[in-house]
Every structure is written in structure tokens, then in C-alpha cells.
Design a protein around this motif. Structure first.
Motif, PDB file in Angstrom:
ATOM      1  N   LYS A   8      10.279 -38.027  -8.999  1.00 13.05           N
ATOM      2  CA  LYS A   8      10.023 -36.815  -9.486  1.00 13.05           C
ATOM      3  C   LYS A   8       8.669 -36.127  -8.846  1.00 13.05           C
ATOM      4  CE  LYS A   8       8.639 -35.183 -13.960  1.00 13.05           C
ATOM      5  NZ  LYS A   8       7.132 -35.080 -14.281  1.00 13.05           N
ATOM      6  N   GLU A   9       7.790 -36.833  -8.284  1.00 13.61           N
ATOM      7  CA  GLU A   9       6.725 -36.171  -7.631  1.00 13.61           C
ATOM      8  C   GLU A   9       6.942 -35.381  -6.290  1.00 13.61           C
ATOM      9  OE1 GLU A   9       2.586 -37.768  -7.238  1.00 13.61           O
ATOM     10  OE2 GLU A   9       3.100 -38.386  -4.962  1.00 13.61           O
ATOM     11  N   ALA A  10       8.096 -36.100  -5.457  1.00 14.88           N
ATOM     12  CA  ALA A  10       8.626 -35.444  -4.273  1.00 14.88           C
ATOM     13  C   ALA A  10       9.389 -34.172  -4.519  1.00 14.88           C
ATOM     14  CB  ALA A  10       9.498 -36.517  -3.801  1.00 14.88           C
ATOM     15  N   GLY A  11      10.283 -34.341  -5.750  1.00 14.02           N
ATOM     16  CA  GLY A  11      10.761 -33.139  -6.272  1.00 14.02           C
ATOM     17  C   GLY A  11      10.022 -31.823  -6.707  1.00 14.02           C
ATOM     18  N   GLU A  12       9.048 -32.363  -7.371  1.00 14.08           N
ATOM     19  CA  GLU A  12       8.187 -31.279  -7.888  1.00 14.08           C
ATOM     20  C   GLU A  12       7.529 -30.476  -6.973  1.00 14.08           C
ATOM     21  OE1 GLU A  12       5.959 -32.777 -11.214  1.00 14.08           O
ATOM     22  OE2 GLU A  12       4.503 -31.155 -10.741  1.00 14.08           O
ATOM     23  N   LEU A  13       6.994 -31.282  -5.740  1.00  9.81           N
ATOM     24  CA  LEU A  13       5.939 -30.623  -4.664  1.00  9.81           C
ATOM     25  C   LEU A  13       6.711 -30.084  -3.590  1.00  9.81           C
ATOM     26  CD1 LEU A  13       3.273 -33.227  -4.985  1.00  9.81           C
ATOM     27  CD2 LEU A  13       3.353 -31.144  -6.068  1.00  9.81           C
ATOM     28  N   SER A  14       7.862 -30.511  -3.085  1.00  9.04           N
ATOM     29  CA  SER A  14       8.241 -30.510  -1.673  1.00  9.04           C
ATOM     30  C   SER A  14       9.179 -29.308  -1.371  1.00  9.04           C
ATOM     31  CB  SER A  14       9.038 -31.715  -1.145  1.00  9.04           C
ATOM     32  OG  SER A  14       8.125 -32.625  -1.675  1.00  9.04           O
ATOM     33  N   ASP A  15       9.032 -28.816   0.148  1.00 10.54           N
ATOM     34  CA  ASP A  15      10.060 -28.006   0.710  1.00 10.54           C
ATOM     35  C   ASP A  15      11.187 -28.714   1.147  1.00 10.54           C
ATOM     36  OD1 ASP A  15       8.710 -25.433   0.211  1.00 10.54           O
ATOM     37  OD2 ASP A  15       7.464 -25.931   2.196  1.00 10.54           O
TER      38      ASP A  15
END
Ligand SMILES: Nc1ncnc2c1ncn2[C@@H]1O[C@H](COP(=O)(O)OP(=O)(O)OP(=O)(O)O)[C@@H](O)[C@H]1O
Ligand SMILES: [Mg+2]
Length: 255
Positions: A203-210
Motif C-alpha cells: 500500500k505504501e509503495a502504491g500510494e507514493l511511487s512513480d
């Protein structure tokens, strides 16, 4: 600058870092541990790039190599220019005997910047990370979230081109972690540095990344890289977000 012609104004595709076939072997008494096996990827200037993978797949080792804290056994890392690199650690890594102000000022003092300029830079950062009034406190007087605010401000004080973050929110409760994720995005959008984040949270990866590079279990390899074009701020309850989470889950734990 090698930009895609159509999106010339919006998307910089200038490479800031190219990693080619990075291998890391730790030689122990009785055996060799292959921590990283031919890891290759490219990172664009200004990009929010995330490495996700299971525990022990070599994420921290890779970040330490990028940051120059460790040397690869073979393979090459090419930076587009001489870059300044900032580091944010999971357990803050603050100097316990220095105040909030002195912790943030540390790197600038090392660079020999004059006192007045240091005060200006540090005061601005203290405002940005919302620690006004805490300048003279010491780490032991701060909550975990506040310590990580100091950690982030300290890493940004030297105006890094690339900010490396190794599971920076995983020691925090979810509410505090979410507040700091939003703070990180605000700082990144305002200051326009490149981010390489390590996480094991989908979830953290999806929320933050390009872009998200998925690493496999030991020996670590970058298996797939996927682009995350969802509009910001991200809505973790949207259909698109759920489908991105599903895709990542499949990649990390293939059935
Ligand atoms: N200094 C070291 N000496 C020997 N082996 C090491 C050293 N550092 C890491 N390793 C080994 O390399 C592998 C990768 O470790 P690393 O800490 O990079 O993984 P990680 O993906 O960051 O794990 P985690 O998600 O648990 O933080 C592990 O098998 C680890 O035991
Ligand atoms: Mg790690």
C-alpha cells in the motif's frame, strides 16, 4: 535532455542513475551469501522510485551500495553527474547529544557553511517539517514521528539530488506513518529531488511511487518494474488503487 517529445514539459526522462548487474556477495566463514544477483535498473531525475520485496532480499544492501556506504562485488553504478545523497533510516539515526536544531544543521556544519546561512536553511526546514518550538529539544524528548521529522529535515538540509529512504515509516504507528508519507510527498513536490524508497508494504509503495521495482527473495533480483500513473493525491479506496495493489501482490507472491 532526452524527453519524450509529447510530454516534454511535464516529464523529465533524464536518467540520474543507472545500475547494471549489481552483485553483492558477503563472504562469511563457512559460506558465501549472495545478497544481490545481477540487479539492474534506471532511475529518472525527479522520480519517486520504490524498491519493494520480501525480508532479506537485499533491499538495504542495495540502498547502502547506492549511498556509497557499501561496495558492490561486481557491476556498475553510473550517476549522471556528481550527486549529493541524503539518507533517512528506519531507526532515525539521530545524534542523541545534539538538539533538534543541531541535528538538522550537522551536515551543513560539515560542509563549512557560514552560521547565518545555516540558521536560515535549518529554520526553513523546521517550519516545513512542523517542528517549530522544538528546536532545542533532544531526541529522547521526542516521539517517534517527531524523530523521523528531524531525520527527514536533516537529510534535506544539504539539498540532496537523491534521497534514499530505508523503511522510514515502519517503526511508527499507522496514523503517524500516514501523516509522514504525506509530508514526504509535499517536500518532494516542492523541492524536486529524486527519491529511492525501500519498503515491504504494498500500500505504501502504491500510494507514493512513480515506479515500483519488485525484488525477489534471496538472492535479490529486480524481477519487474511497474509504473504507477494514478493521479496524486492517491485515493487508496479507488478501484484503480485496488487493482494496482492486486498486481503488486501477484508479483511479490506468485502462486
Ligand atoms: N554485513 C553483512 N554481512 C553478512 N551478510 C549480510 C550483511 N548485510 C546483509 N547480509 C545478508 O544479505 C542478505 C540481504 O540483507 P538485507 O539487509 O539487504 O535485506 P533486506 O531486504 O533489507 O531485509 P529486511 O526487509 O529484513 O530489512 C541477507 O541474507 C543478510 O543476512
Ligand atoms: Mg532492510
Amino acid at each position: 535532455m532526452a524527453s519524450s517529445s509529447y510530454h516534454e514539459y511535464e516529464i523529465s526522462t533524464r536518467m540520474i542513475l543507472t545500475a547494471e548487474k549489481i552483485k553483492k556477495v558477503f563472504a562469511l566463514d563457512k559460506q558465501n551469501i549472495i545478497a544481490l544477483d545481477d540487479v539492474s535498473f534506471q532511475i529518472n531525475e525527479g522520480e519517486f522510485f520504490t524498491l519493494i520485496g520480501p525480508s532479506g532480499c537485499g533491499k538495504s544492501t542495495l540502498l547502502r551500495i547506492i549511498g556509497g556506504l557499501e561496495k558492490q562485488t561486481s557491476g556498475t553504478l553510473n550517476f549522471d553527474k556528481v550527486v549529493k545523497i541524503g539518507f533517512v533510516f528506519q531507526h532515525y539515526g539521530l545524534f542523541p547529544f545534539l538538539s533538534v536544531f543541531e541535528n538538522i544543521a550537522f551536515g551543513l556544519k560539515m560542509e563549512g557553511i557560514e552560521e547565518k546561512k545555516i540558521r536560515q536553511i535549518v529554520d526553513e526546514l523546521i517550519e516545513e517539517v512542523e517542528l517549530v518550538g522544538f528546536e532545542d529539544k533532544h531526541p529522547k524528548e521526542l516521539s517517534g514521528g517527531m524523530k523521523q521529522r528531524v531525520g527527514i529535515a536533516r537529510s534535506l538540509a544539504i539539498s540532496p539530488d537523491i534521497l534514499l529512504l530505508d523503511e522510514p515509516f515502519s517503526a511508527l504507528d499507522e496514523f503517524t506513518a500516514e501523516t509522514l508519507r504525506k509530508l514526504l510527498i509535499r517536500l518532494w513536490q516542492k523541492r524536486k529531488f529524486t527519491i529511492i524508497l525501500i519498503t515491504h508494504l504494498i500500500k505504501e509503495a502504491g500510494e507514493l511511487s512513480d515506479r515500483i521495482a519488485v525484488m525477489t527473495a534471496a538472492p535479490g533480483k529486480v524481477e519487474t518494474t511497474i509504473e504507477d500513473h494514478l493521479p496524486r493525491p492517491r485515493n487508496p479506496r479507488s478501484k484503480e488503487f485496488y487493482s494496482l495493489e492486486d498486481k503488486l501482490t501477484q508479483l511479490i507472491k506468485p502462486e
